[in-house]
Scaffold this motif. Structure first.
Motif, short mmCIF file in Angstrom:
data_model
loop_
_atom_site.label_atom_id
_atom_site.label_comp_id
_atom_site.label_asym_id
_atom_site.label_seq_id
_atom_site.Cartn_x
_atom_site.Cartn_y
_atom_site.Cartn_z
N ALA A 279 0.99 5.23 7.32
CA ALA A 279 -0.18 6.02 6.95
C ALA A 279 0.11 7.51 7.06
O ALA A 279 -0.21 8.29 6.14
N THR A 280 0.72 7.94 8.15
CA THR A 280 0.98 9.37 8.35
C THR A 280 1.97 9.90 7.32
O THR A 280 1.73 10.94 6.69
N ALA A 281 3.09 9.19 7.12
CA ALA A 281 4.10 9.66 6.18
C ALA A 281 3.55 9.71 4.76
O ALA A 281 3.74 10.70 4.03
N THR A 282 2.87 8.66 4.34
CA THR A 282 2.38 8.60 2.96
C THR A 282 1.34 9.68 2.69
O THR A 282 1.40 10.38 1.66
N LEU A 283 0.38 9.84 3.58
CA LEU A 283 -0.69 10.81 3.35
C LEU A 283 -0.17 12.25 3.37
O LEU A 283 -0.58 13.08 2.55
N TYR A 284 0.72 12.56 4.30
CA TYR A 284 1.25 13.92 4.37
C TYR A 284 2.14 14.23 3.16
O TYR A 284 2.05 15.32 2.56
N MET A 285 3.00 13.30 2.78
CA MET A 285 3.87 13.55 1.64
C MET A 285 3.08 13.67 0.35
O MET A 285 3.39 14.50 -0.51
N GLN A 286 2.03 12.87 0.21
CA GLN A 286 1.19 12.99 -0.99
C GLN A 286 0.45 14.33 -1.00
O GLN A 286 0.31 14.95 -2.06
N ALA A 287 0.00 14.78 0.16
CA ALA A 287 -0.68 16.07 0.24
C ALA A 287 0.27 17.21 -0.11
O ALA A 287 -0.09 18.16 -0.83
N ASP A 303 2.44 9.40 -14.64
CA ASP A 303 3.25 8.82 -13.55
C ASP A 303 2.85 9.40 -12.20
O ASP A 303 2.79 8.67 -11.20
N ALA A 304 2.59 10.71 -12.16
CA ALA A 304 2.18 11.35 -10.91
C ALA A 304 0.82 10.83 -10.45
O ALA A 304 0.60 10.59 -9.25
N LYS A 305 -0.09 10.64 -11.39
CA LYS A 305 -1.40 10.08 -11.04
C LYS A 305 -1.26 8.65 -10.55
O LYS A 305 -1.94 8.23 -9.60
N ASN A 306 -0.39 7.88 -11.20
CA ASN A 306 -0.14 6.50 -10.75
C ASN A 306 0.36 6.47 -9.32
O ASN A 306 -0.10 5.68 -8.49
N LEU A 307 1.32 7.37 -9.03
CA LEU A 307 1.89 7.41 -7.69
C LEU A 307 0.84 7.79 -6.66
O LEU A 307 0.77 7.20 -5.57
N GLU A 308 0.01 8.77 -7.00
CA GLU A 308 -1.03 9.19 -6.06
C GLU A 308 -2.02 8.06 -5.80
O GLU A 308 -2.40 7.79 -4.65
N THR A 309 -2.44 7.39 -6.85
CA THR A 309 -3.37 6.27 -6.70
C THR A 309 -2.76 5.16 -5.85
O THR A 309 -3.41 4.60 -4.96
N LEU A 310 -1.50 4.86 -6.13
CA LEU A 310 -0.83 3.80 -5.37
C LEU A 310 -0.68 4.18 -3.91
O LEU A 310 -0.86 3.34 -3.01
N ASN A 311 -0.34 5.43 -3.64
CA ASN A 311 -0.18 5.86 -2.25
C ASN A 311 -1.47 5.69 -1.46
O ASN A 311 -1.48 5.13 -0.35
N PHE A 312 -2.57 6.16 -2.03
CA PHE A 312 -3.84 6.03 -1.33
C PHE A 312 -4.28 4.58 -1.22
O PHE A 312 -4.87 4.16 -0.22
N THR A 313 -3.98 3.79 -2.25
CA THR A 313 -4.34 2.37 -2.21
C THR A 313 -3.55 1.63 -1.15
O THR A 313 -4.10 0.82 -0.39
N VAL A 314 -2.24 1.91 -1.09
CA VAL A 314 -1.40 1.26 -0.08
C VAL A 314 -1.87 1.61 1.32
O VAL A 314 -1.96 0.74 2.20
N VAL A 315 -2.18 2.88 1.55
CA VAL A 315 -2.66 3.29 2.87
C VAL A 315 -3.97 2.58 3.20
O VAL A 315 -4.18 2.12 4.33
N GLY A 316 -4.86 2.49 2.21
CA GLY A 316 -6.12 1.80 2.45
C GLY A 316 -5.92 0.34 2.82
O GLY A 316 -6.57 -0.18 3.74
N ILE A 317 -5.00 -0.32 2.10
CA ILE A 317 -4.71 -1.72 2.41
C ILE A 317 -4.13 -1.86 3.81
O ILE A 317 -4.50 -2.76 4.59
N ILE A 318 -3.21 -0.97 4.14
CA ILE A 318 -2.59 -1.02 5.47
C ILE A 318 -3.62 -0.80 6.57
O ILE A 318 -3.60 -1.49 7.60
N VAL A 319 -4.54 0.14 6.36
CA VAL A 319 -5.58 0.39 7.36
C VAL A 319 -6.41 -0.87 7.59
O VAL A 319 -6.65 -1.27 8.73
N VAL A 320 -6.83 -1.52 6.50
CA VAL A 320 -7.64 -2.73 6.62
C VAL A 320 -6.87 -3.83 7.34
O VAL A 320 -7.37 -4.45 8.29
N PHE A 321 -5.63 -4.06 6.91
CA PHE A 321 -4.85 -5.15 7.48
C PHE A 321 -4.52 -4.90 8.95
O PHE A 321 -4.61 -5.81 9.79
#
Length: 436
Positions: A279-287, A303-321
């Motif tokens: 979560a920390t690495a993904t959110l900071y690098m995306q910012a 492609d950049a929008k796809n990556l941003e969407t995927l990053n936030f989605t992955v973090v959201g999934i990880i938070v829930v799990f």
């Protein structure tokens, strides 16, 4: 043994609720994202929309598969450990280790199948909502209709069942085999992950600042480093405990309990480390990436929008799990200590002192997981920031990290204290008698 497994589920369904919830969430996420494959395969879908949908399904589907395995494995490991006396009684009654494995695996597969079936409806709704997100951001054409087909259904059911069977097999194998061989295997994979992660992080400096793949190397490096730390979590926890200058009855007892239960708490510490790092690495690098693109005056590509969407989605999934894994594991582990708490109270400890010990244990676990997770995250963040912006640390400050810390602390400390308080409502004599 299959009949015995079904009988066990019918007699005590409550013990399988955590596994059912993990399987349900995992199957729902996998089917939600893999329905993007079905959607992209429809006739009339343009190439840009198809690429966006396929990328989302492939990336998040892969993460989802790993998370399903970890979530189910975490709950099943706690379940099997708590049934050690029952399994030993079956062995003394003539059951072989192979029969016990078939029984536990049969239970896990049956529960996982129910969870996967229940997840079909929510996955259909989730797939439609996800498609609307891509359409609202302009990544997918409005003319594309959602499709929930064979890819989504079969992948969700198959992955969930395989994860449950594999996790159950490993859990019961740990309970019936010695620790030495398992310790050597875990250590080998831990150091392999650390070495590979360090190599991936170092390779960041060989990539151009404007290369679209710049974020991949440090991100995967941070993940691999967190996996290495997670696999070494029992050793790391014992090392931290050896250096803690805690005094007082609660502090001394907390350290003693944690040192004795370090192997059993590995799953909880693993979840904390992985959550904090990813979560920390993904959110900071995306910012950092978003600020760099804005500063350059350029508009984000698809492609950049796809990556941003995927990053936030992955973090959201990880938070829930991770929250589900932590709550399930901590609830089961704390509830299992009913007799221990009763014995402490009969020996003279007050409910407040017992809660103080549980709180101290939770605090030590939380700080340890956050520390090693943060180290893994910084190993990826710093190289990425240096190459992308020529700065050493991101300019976003501590806000993102504090948000991650708050979620981890709330899940760990909140669940431990709330469950312990609930357990302490049972009179001490009754708790010892029932647990015995």
């Amino acid at each position: 043994m299959f009949m015995l497994a079904m009988r066990s589920i019918r007699q005590r369904p409550g013990r399988f609720l955590a596994t059912l919830l993990s399987a349900f969430l995992g199957a729902a996420i996998i089917m939600t994202f893999n329905s993007m494959h079905d959607t992209a395969a429809q006739s009339g879908v343009d190439s840009v929309s198809a690429q966006t949908l396929t990328t989302a399904a492939s990336v998040v589907g892969g993460y989802g598969t790993l998370l399903v395995f970890f979530a189910v494995a975490s709950t099943l490991t706690v379940n099997v450990r708590q049934r050690a006396a029952e399994l030993e009684l079956l062995r003394c009654s003539g059951a072989t280790p192979a029969q016990l494995k078939r029984m536990v695996v049969g239970e896990a597969v049956a529960v996982a199948l129910v969870g996967a079936v229940l997840a079909i409806g929510p996955a259909m709704l989730g797939g439609r909502a996800l498609l609307e997100v891509f359409q609202d951001s302009g990544q997918v054409a409005r003319s594309v209709d959602h499709s929930f087909g064979a890819v989504a259904l079969l992948s969700g059911v198959d992955v969930t069942l395989l994860a449950a069977a594999g996790a159950a097999f490993l859990a019961v194998r740990r309970a019936t085999h010695g620790h030495e061989r398992r310790g050597r295997g875990r250590t080998f994979f831990a150091y392999a992950a650390l070495v590979t992660g360090a190599a991936a992080v170092c390779s960041t400096f060989a990539i151009s600042a404007t290369d679209a793949a710049l974020m991949a190397a440090p991100a995967y490096g941070a993940i691999l480093l967190s996996v290495g730390f997670a696999l070494l979590s029992p050793r790391l926890l014992k090392g931290v405990l050896d250096r803690l200058p805690l005094t007082g009855a609660s502090g001394w007892l907390a350290v003693r309990n944690l040192r004795r239960r370090a192997d059993h708490l590995a799953g909880i510490l693993m979840s904390l480390i992985l959550f904090t790092a990813v979560a920390t690495a993904t959110l900071y690098m995306q910012a950092v990436e978003s600020d760099a693109v804005e500063a350059s005056g350029l508009t984000k590509s698809v492609d950049a929008k796809n990556l941003e969407t995927l990053n936030f989605t992955v973090v959201g999934i990880i938070v829930v799990f991770v929250c589900v894994m932590l709550v399930n594991s901590l609830y089961a582990a704390t509830t299992y200590r009913r007799r221990e708490f009763g014995q402490q109270r009969l020996a003279g400890a007050t409910p407040g002192q017992v809660l103080g010990t549980v709180g101290t244990e939770g605090l030590i676990l939380t700080v340890t997981g956050l520390f090693f997770g943060t180290v893994a995250a910084l190993a990826g963040i710093i190289p990425f920031t240096v190459v992308r912006t020529d700065s050493v640390l991101p300019h976003q400050g501590l806000g993102i990290w504090l948000a991650v810390v708050s979620v981890a602390a709330a899940a760990t400390l909140g669940t431990s204290l709330a469950t312990a308080r609930r357990v302490l409502r049972t009179p001490a004599v009754g708790a010892v008698a029932v647990a015995a």
